[in-house]
Design a protein around this motif. Structure first.
Motif, PDB file in Angstrom:
ATOM      1  N   PHE A 116      44.818  35.409  22.290  1.00 36.61           N
ATOM      2  CA  PHE A 116      45.616  34.349  22.888  1.00 36.61           C
ATOM      3  C   PHE A 116      46.859  34.935  23.547  1.00 36.61           C
ATOM      4  CE2 PHE A 116      48.231  30.264  21.987  1.00 36.61           C
ATOM      5  CZ  PHE A 116      48.017  29.823  23.280  1.00 36.61           C
ATOM      6  N   GLU A 117      47.508  35.879  22.880  1.00 35.60           N
ATOM      7  CA  GLU A 117      48.673  36.547  23.478  1.00 35.60           C
ATOM      8  C   GLU A 117      48.290  37.248  24.775  1.00 35.60           C
ATOM      9  OE1 GLU A 117      50.534  39.198  20.752  1.00 35.60           O
ATOM     10  OE2 GLU A 117      51.875  37.653  19.955  1.00 35.60           O
ATOM     11  N   ALA A 118      47.131  37.901  24.777  1.00 37.64           N
ATOM     12  CA  ALA A 118      46.682  38.604  25.979  1.00 37.64           C
ATOM     13  C   ALA A 118      46.419  37.627  27.121  1.00 37.64           C
ATOM     14  CB  ALA A 118      45.413  39.403  25.663  1.00 37.64           C
ATOM     15  N   MET A 119      45.863  36.459  26.814  1.00 36.88           N
ATOM     16  CA  MET A 119      45.622  35.450  27.846  1.00 36.88           C
ATOM     17  C   MET A 119      46.939  34.929  28.408  1.00 36.88           C
ATOM     18  SD  MET A 119      42.370  34.827  28.522  1.00 36.88           S
ATOM     19  CE  MET A 119      42.328  33.133  29.139  1.00 36.88           C
ATOM     20  N   LEU A 120      47.925  34.715  27.530  1.00 40.91           N
ATOM     21  CA  LEU A 120      49.240  34.265  28.003  1.00 40.91           C
ATOM     22  C   LEU A 120      49.881  35.306  28.909  1.00 40.91           C
ATOM     23  CD1 LEU A 120      50.616  32.685  24.695  1.00 40.91           C
ATOM     24  CD2 LEU A 120      50.110  31.451  26.805  1.00 40.91           C
ATOM     25  N   GLN A 121      49.795  36.562  28.523  1.00 39.32           N
ATOM     26  CA  GLN A 121      50.376  37.626  29.336  1.00 39.32           C
ATOM     27  C   GLN A 121      49.668  37.748  30.682  1.00 39.32           C
ATOM     28  OE1 GLN A 121      50.245  41.123  26.877  1.00 39.32           O
ATOM     29  NE2 GLN A 121      51.744  40.322  25.405  1.00 39.32           N
ATOM     30  N   ALA A 122      48.337  37.609  30.678  1.00 35.09           N
ATOM     31  CA  ALA A 122      47.587  37.669  31.926  1.00 35.09           C
ATOM     32  C   ALA A 122      47.946  36.502  32.836  1.00 35.09           C
ATOM     33  CB  ALA A 122      46.084  37.669  31.640  1.00 35.09           C
ATOM     34  N   GLY A 123      48.128  35.322  32.255  1.00 34.85           N
ATOM     35  CA  GLY A 123      48.531  34.171  33.050  1.00 34.85           C
ATOM     36  C   GLY A 123      49.911  34.334  33.639  1.00 34.85           C
ATOM     37  N   ARG A 124      50.825  34.886  32.843  1.00 32.38           N
ATOM     38  CA  ARG A 124      52.196  35.106  33.312  1.00 32.38           C
ATOM     39  C   ARG A 124      52.231  36.124  34.448  1.00 32.38           C
ATOM     40  NH1 ARG A 124      54.021  36.739  28.908  1.00 32.38           N
ATOM     41  NH2 ARG A 124      54.742  34.751  28.049  1.00 32.38           N
ATOM     42  N   ALA A 125      51.361  37.142  34.381  1.00 35.38           N
ATOM     43  CA  ALA A 125      51.360  38.205  35.386  1.00 35.38           C
ATOM     44  C   ALA A 125      50.518  37.871  36.613  1.00 35.38           C
ATOM     45  CB  ALA A 125      50.846  39.499  34.754  1.00 35.38           C
ATOM     46  N   SER A 126      49.740  36.798  36.548  1.00 31.35           N
ATOM     47  CA  SER A 126      48.829  36.466  37.648  1.00 31.35           C
ATOM     48  C   SER A 126      49.584  36.080  38.909  1.00 31.35           C
ATOM     49  CB  SER A 126      47.912  35.317  37.227  1.00 31.35           C
ATOM     50  OG  SER A 126      47.107  34.897  38.310  1.00 31.35           O
ATOM     51  N   VAL A 127      49.016  36.435  40.064  1.00 27.79           N
ATOM     52  CA  VAL A 127      49.612  36.043  41.344  1.00 27.79           C
ATOM     53  C   VAL A 127      49.319  34.580  41.657  1.00 27.79           C
ATOM     54  CG1 VAL A 127      49.531  38.377  42.277  1.00 27.79           C
ATOM     55  CG2 VAL A 127      47.568  36.865  42.591  1.00 27.79           C
TER      56      VAL A 127
ATOM     57  N   HIS B 255      38.524  34.633  35.086  1.00 27.47           N
ATOM     58  CA  HIS B 255      39.273  35.717  35.723  1.00 27.47           C
ATOM     59  C   HIS B 255      40.373  36.236  34.794  1.00 27.47           C
ATOM     60  CE1 HIS B 255      37.333  35.650  39.607  1.00 27.47           C
ATOM     61  NE2 HIS B 255      37.578  34.358  39.771  1.00 27.47           N
ATOM     62  N   LEU B 256      41.075  35.318  34.154  1.00 24.77           N
ATOM     63  CA  LEU B 256      42.163  35.722  33.263  1.00 24.77           C
ATOM     64  C   LEU B 256      41.635  36.481  32.054  1.00 24.77           C
ATOM     65  CD1 LEU B 256      44.431  32.546  33.359  1.00 24.77           C
ATOM     66  CD2 LEU B 256      44.913  34.771  34.358  1.00 24.77           C
ATOM     67  N   ALA B 257      40.500  36.046  31.523  1.00 24.20           N
ATOM     68  CA  ALA B 257      39.914  36.747  30.384  1.00 24.20           C
ATOM     69  C   ALA B 257      39.540  38.175  30.762  1.00 24.20           C
ATOM     70  CB  ALA B 257      38.692  35.989  29.870  1.00 24.20           C
ATOM     71  N   ASP B 258      38.993  38.340  31.956  1.00 25.71           N
ATOM     72  CA  ASP B 258      38.675  39.688  32.426  1.00 25.71           C
ATOM     73  C   ASP B 258      39.935  40.530  32.548  1.00 25.71           C
ATOM     74  OD1 ASP B 258      36.000  39.074  32.543  1.00 25.71           O
ATOM     75  OD2 ASP B 258      36.008  38.605  34.689  1.00 25.71           O
ATOM     76  N   ASP B 259      40.987  39.949  33.138  1.00 24.88           N
ATOM     77  CA  ASP B 259      42.249  40.683  33.299  1.00 24.88           C
ATOM     78  C   ASP B 259      42.868  41.027  31.948  1.00 24.88           C
ATOM     79  OD1 ASP B 259      41.913  40.436  36.004  1.00 24.88           O
ATOM     80  OD2 ASP B 259      43.313  38.762  36.235  1.00 24.88           O
ATOM     81  N   ALA B 260      42.677  40.133  30.966  1.00 25.27           N
ATOM     82  CA  ALA B 260      43.295  40.335  29.651  1.00 25.27           C
ATOM     83  C   ALA B 260      42.447  41.217  28.740  1.00 25.27           C
ATOM     84  CB  ALA B 260      43.535  38.982  28.980  1.00 25.27           C
ATOM     85  N   GLY B 261      41.248  41.547  29.184  1.00 21.94           N
ATOM     86  CA  GLY B 261      40.367  42.334  28.332  1.00 21.94           C
ATOM     87  C   GLY B 261      39.802  41.552  27.166  1.00 21.94           C
ATOM     88  N   VAL B 262      39.721  40.245  27.317  1.00 25.17           N
ATOM     89  CA  VAL B 262      39.163  39.380  26.272  1.00 25.17           C
ATOM     90  C   VAL B 262      37.673  39.227  26.548  1.00 25.17           C
ATOM     91  CG1 VAL B 262      39.197  37.088  25.244  1.00 25.17           C
ATOM     92  CG2 VAL B 262      41.341  38.163  25.935  1.00 25.17           C
ATOM     93  N   ASN B 263      36.872  39.864  25.737  1.00 28.09           N
ATOM     94  CA  ASN B 263      35.422  39.867  25.945  1.00 28.09           C
ATOM     95  C   ASN B 263      34.760  38.857  25.013  1.00 28.09           C
ATOM     96  OD1 ASN B 263      35.512  42.047  27.851  1.00 28.09           O
ATOM     97  ND2 ASN B 263      35.793  43.459  26.135  1.00 28.09           N
ATOM     98  N   LEU B 264      34.396  37.725  25.571  1.00 22.41           N
ATOM     99  CA  LEU B 264      33.710  36.671  24.823  1.00 22.41           C
ATOM    100  C   LEU B 264      32.456  36.273  25.591  1.00 22.41           C
ATOM    101  CD1 LEU B 264      36.736  34.445  23.767  1.00 22.41           C
ATOM    102  CD2 LEU B 264      35.393  35.909  22.279  1.00 22.41           C
ATOM    103  N   PRO B 265      31.402  35.865  24.883  1.00 14.70           N
ATOM    104  CA  PRO B 265      30.158  35.514  25.583  1.00 14.70           C
ATOM    105  C   PRO B 265      30.318  34.343  26.549  1.00 14.70           C
ATOM    106  CG  PRO B 265      30.058  34.868  23.264  1.00 14.70           C
ATOM    107  CD  PRO B 265      31.263  35.731  23.418  1.00 14.70           C
TER     108      PRO B 265
END
Length: 309
Positions: free
Chosen positions: A133-144, A236-246
């Motif tokens: 969840f932290e990684a998703m938040l960080q990816a969202g914050r950094a997204s263009v 897209h955000l999950a890919d950027d955050a390295g969150v690998n879920l099916p």
């Protein structure tokens, strides 16, 4: 969509036959009890049953208990739906027949004594771990894309359902008793005011981008974001955050909202209120740590009675 007539596709028959007209009227009477997303979902589940009956040449108003039992068996063995999906669809069928009895269309419901499938006490939906969840938040914050951070925070930090987040407008933002709040239109047309933590405020302000009206969340064409566009953005955000879920979908973040609150020690009743669950058992299904012995109430009782033990 009106609340007096079902869509033509819902009852795929001609009204020239009195029996067909009776079915159409019964369907319309049942759907008239619902509004908004609840009506949409009820209509979808009821359509599934009516189509099943049509494919077998069965008039739903002459069905017997065995037919409803066979419908349940078909969902289990042929379509292999999850128990929660079968239970939900069966509930719609039971409600439809109950309305028909109330309105005098039928004298008894064929679904009254149909056995419901066992639904496991744990929710089958996967939520994100704290680190994911932290990684998703960080990816969202950094997204263009200025909508991404708002999307993740509205789902994961406010616990909004996807239709609530996509349906939110700039005009729904306001001040209430010193708090910045969002007016949320939920299930059944219920309206609640949800306070915005600072991180969510910043994310929404970024998405609003000085606009005065219109949707908070927009797609790449500038129109209102829908659930499909939201799902693509989360992928897209999950890919950027390295969150690998099916499978990443919007409800995973609402699920994470509930589980993270419970993991943080928030009282179950408070989590139920925050999630706007009508039944506390719904909230309990999300509690992945309720078997954790560290939280067992025996310890709380013993500490409370420590002076006498």
């Amino acid at each position: 969509m009106t609340t007096t007539q079902p869509s033509a596709a819902l009852v795929p028959v001609s009204v020239s036959d009195p029996a067909d007209a009776a079915l159409r009227q019964a369907v319309a009477a049942h759907l008239a009890r619902y509004t908004g997303q609840t009506r949409t979902h009820t209509e979808s589940d009821l359509r599934a049953f009516l189509n099943w009956c049509r494919e077998r040449g069965l008039d739903p108003l002459t069905a017997h208990r065995v037919h409803v039992e066979l419908y349940v068996r078909w969902m289990q063995e042929t379509r292999r739906y999850k128990p929660s999906t079968i239970s939900r669809r069966l509930s719609v069928v039971i409600g439809f027949y109950r309305t028909a009895v109330i309105d005098g269309v039928l004298t008894a419901s064929p679904a009254d004594h149909v056995r419901r499938p066992h639904v496991p006490p744990e929710s089958p939906t996967l939520g994100l771990s704290h680190l994911q969840f932290e990684a998703m938040l960080q990816a969202g914050r950094a997204s263009v894309n200025i909508n991404d951070f708002a999307l993740v925070t509205m789902l994961g930090l406010l616990g909004l359902r996807i239709f609530e987040a996509c349906g939110a407008n700039i005009q729904d933002l306001r001040e209430e008793h010193g708090h910045r709040v969002l007016k949320v239109r939920g299930k059944g047309g219920k309206v609640v005011l949800t306070p915005l933590p600072p991180a969510v405020q910043r994310a929404i302000e970024r998405a609003v981008d000085q606009r005065k009206d219109g949707p908070i969340l927009r797609n790449q064409q500038g129109g209102r974001m829908d659930r499909h566009a939201a799902t693509r953005r989360l992928h897209h955000l999950a890919d950027d955050a390295g969150v690998n879920l099916p499978r990443m979908h919007p409800h995973m973040l609402r699920h994470t909202f509930v589980t993270t609150m419970l993991d943080a020690g928030v009282d179950l009743r408070d989590v139920q209120i925050a999630a706007r669950h009508a039944d506390p058992r719904t909230t309990m299904r999300y509690d992945r740590a309720r078997k954790n012995l560290d939280r067992h109430p025996n310890y709380i009782l013993a500490a409370y009675m420590a002076s006498g033990t």
